[in-house]
Scaffold this motif. Structure first.
Motif, short mmCIF file in Angstrom:
data_model
loop_
_atom_site.label_atom_id
_atom_site.label_comp_id
_atom_site.label_asym_id
_atom_site.label_seq_id
_atom_site.Cartn_x
_atom_site.Cartn_y
_atom_site.Cartn_z
N ASN A 58 1.01 -1.29 -0.10
CA ASN A 58 0.07 -0.06 -0.04
C ASN A 58 0.88 1.21 0.08
N TYR A 59 2.12 1.22 -0.08
CA TYR A 59 3.18 2.34 0.18
C TYR A 59 3.23 2.85 -1.28
N PHE A 60 2.80 3.83 -1.92
CA PHE A 60 2.60 4.25 -3.12
C PHE A 60 4.24 4.94 -3.16
N ASP A 61 4.56 5.81 -2.21
CA ASP A 61 5.75 6.51 -2.52
C ASP A 61 7.14 5.74 -2.37
N LEU A 62 6.84 4.36 -1.86
CA LEU A 62 8.03 3.42 -2.07
C LEU A 62 8.40 2.79 -3.29
N VAL A 63 7.03 2.78 -4.07
CA VAL A 63 7.22 2.26 -5.33
C VAL A 63 7.97 3.20 -6.24
N ILE A 64 7.45 4.68 -6.00
CA ILE A 64 8.30 5.72 -6.80
C ILE A 64 9.77 5.53 -6.52
N TRP A 65 10.20 5.33 -5.16
CA TRP A 65 11.70 5.23 -5.07
C TRP A 65 12.26 3.76 -5.67
N SER A 66 11.43 2.85 -5.65
CA SER A 66 11.75 1.74 -6.33
C SER A 66 12.10 1.93 -7.55
N TRP A 67 11.25 2.67 -8.51
CA TRP A 67 11.86 2.99 -9.87
C TRP A 67 12.93 3.80 -9.96
N LEU A 68 12.91 4.72 -9.08
CA LEU A 68 14.22 5.79 -9.06
C LEU A 68 15.53 4.92 -8.54
#
Length: 75
Positions: A40-50
């Motif tokens: 459920n942590y959308f911001d962590l998915v962004i950091w993953s792509w980064l």
């Protein structure tokens, strides 16, 4: 993982081998895989792509620098 991969990337920066870059790429891919399973942590998915993009960037930049160095040495 960001800090560890940066340290591994900085240490062999003057070398021609790809050891530090491949290690940085592997660490960033591991970090991105851990983040993609965040739920459920959308911001962590962004950091993953980064982290995935940074890992690929490590390798591409070093390959480009080695190619440029080889071209200068041949001339």
């Amino acid at each position: 993982m960001y800090l560890a991969s940066r340290i591994v990337y900085i240490c062999p920066r003057k070398k021609e081998g790809l050891g530090g870059d491949i290690a940085g790429l592997v660490m960033m891919i591991i970090a991105s895989m851990m983040g993609f399973n965040a739920g459920n942590y959308f911001d962590l998915v962004i950091w993953s792509w980064l982290s995935f993009i940074i890992g690929i960037g490590f390798l591409v930049c070093h390959l480009a620098a080695n190619k440029k160095t080889k071209n200068v040495d041949q001339q």
